[in-house]
Design an enzyme around this catalytic site. Structure first.
Site, mmCIF file in Angstrom:
data_model
loop_
_atom_site.group_PDB
_atom_site.id
_atom_site.type_symbol
_atom_site.label_atom_id
_atom_site.label_comp_id
_atom_site.label_asym_id
_atom_site.label_seq_id
_atom_site.Cartn_x
_atom_site.Cartn_y
_atom_site.Cartn_z
ATOM 1 N N ALA A 239 39.070 73.785 82.713
ATOM 2 C CA ALA A 239 40.187 73.057 83.305
ATOM 3 C C ALA A 239 41.359 72.932 82.336
ATOM 4 C CB ALA A 239 39.720 71.673 83.758
ATOM 5 N N HIS A 240 42.438 72.309 82.839
ATOM 6 C CA HIS A 240 43.668 72.222 82.066
ATOM 7 C C HIS A 240 43.515 71.397 80.797
ATOM 8 C CE1 HIS A 240 44.999 68.650 84.876
ATOM 9 N NE2 HIS A 240 43.870 68.420 84.262
ATOM 10 N N ASN A 241 44.177 71.879 79.745
ATOM 11 C CA ASN A 241 44.247 71.210 78.444
ATOM 12 C C ASN A 241 42.917 71.141 77.703
ATOM 13 O OD1 ASN A 241 46.649 69.745 80.145
ATOM 14 N ND2 ASN A 241 47.191 69.988 77.981
#
Length: 343
Positions: A239-241
């Site tokens: 997922a993001h980051n």
């Protein structure tokens, strides 16, 4: 291609037991070997194939060799598995690499293409994208605006690399993987969930391999990062980051939620789920199907859902398997206590 046992032994510094002129024209699994084929035996549980395999030549770990003569020609080495890997890599190098740009591909005028690059048919390379020397991009790949791909990479058919993502040198991305899709970011409002723009990118460092049908989301702001030497299996969601360090291995169907940080040299088993905003240390082992909902310190091994110490889980599982008998014994004790009280 044909090789003699002697030639093969020279590649891996092996010692021949048997006919050095045995001819090899192919390879096969040791259990279904054929005359003229090469295979290997690296573990004790396969040692019985030394006497039964039909392969003409076997690469064998020296610790498993107990006789002076076998039906097959033996190439004795310290580590048969490693030696066989060396041979496979040499064979792959001998196949050569494609070069040139095939008809049907579309490359923007502002894209920069290095030397000895291959771009397959129906691939699209967007504006200001950069592709390094020796990289191979197979048919039907999408490369977004401002993407940077390093040297000697391999991007398999159907992969999608979205705008401004960065791929290092010597990376492999298998078919149908998406690099840089939007992170799963939504703000609840009275009218429903409002999408939060995902403005960051994905950075993949050198010597990373990513399997097929994976999704690695771009950061909301900043970068989602995959550290050098990390190997990612098929069907994985990152997922993001998320920040993943160097030399990790992550098995199929694992999922890592947003903003989690993972250190170096970790082993993450298949179908593991890791929640967001936690930290996994270095040299951690997470057993398959574990659900990790809190941070994990360096060199821990965890198991279960929610995951706990691996040894604690095994001790607890012994009791869990015996739970019906334990309940029965407790009930008997309670009944006996009541009977004694009534007396």
């Amino acid at each position: 291609m044909e090789f003699t046992a002697s030639q093969i032994a020279s590649f891996i510094n092996g010692k021949i037991i048997g006919d050095a002129n045995s001819l090899i024209t192919g390879v096969s699994p040791v259990e279904s070997g054929e005359i003229g084929h090469l295979s290997f035996i690296a573990q004790e549980r396969f040692a019985h194939y030394l006497d039964t395999s039909k392969c003409s030549v076997l690469i064998v770990s020296e610790a498993l060799i107990t006789k002076e003569h076998y039906n097959s020609t033996i190439i004795s080495v310290k580590d048969a598995y490693l030696s066989f890997q060396i041979l496979m890599n040499l064979y792959q190098e001998m196949q050569g690499k494609k070069e040139g740009i095939e008809d049907g591909s579309s490359i923007h005028d502002t894209a920069v293409i290095g030397e000895k690059v291959y771009i397959g048919a129906f691939t699209y390379v967007s504006q200001k994208a950069k592709i390094g020397d020796g990289t191979q991009v197979y048919p039907q790949v999408y490369i977004g605006k401002g993407v940077k791909i390093g040297k000697n990479c391999k991007i398999d058919s159907g992969a999608r690399i979205y705008d401004y993502c960065i791929i290092g040198d010597n990376c492999i991305i298998h078919s149908n993987t998406v690099i840089g899709g939007d992170g799963f970011g939504f703000q609840p409002t009275a009218e429903g969930f409002q999408k939060i723009p995902q403005l960051g990118n994905v950075i993949i460092e050198d010597n990373v391999e990513i399997g097929s049908n994976c999704s690695i989301d771009r950061a909301t702001i900043g970068s989602t990062t995959i550290g050098k030497g990390t190997k990612i299996d098929n069907l994985i969601q990152i997922a993001h980051n998320v920040k993943i360090g160097a030399n990790n291995v992550i098995a199929a169907q694992a999922g890592i939620a947003g903003s989690t940080t993972i250190g170096d040299w970790n082993q993450i088993g298949g179908q593991v789920g890791i929640v967001g905003h936690i930290k996994i240390g270095n040299q951690v082992k997470i057993q398959a199907q574990s659900g990790v909902n809190s941070s994990v310190n360096d060199k821990e091994t965890v198991y279960g859902s929610p995951s706990i110490s691996y040894n604690d889980y095994l001790r607890s599982y012994v009791h869990f398997r015996n739970l019906p008998e334990i309940v029965k014994r407790i009930n008997n004790l309670e009944n006996n206590s009541k009977d004694n009280t009534n007396e």
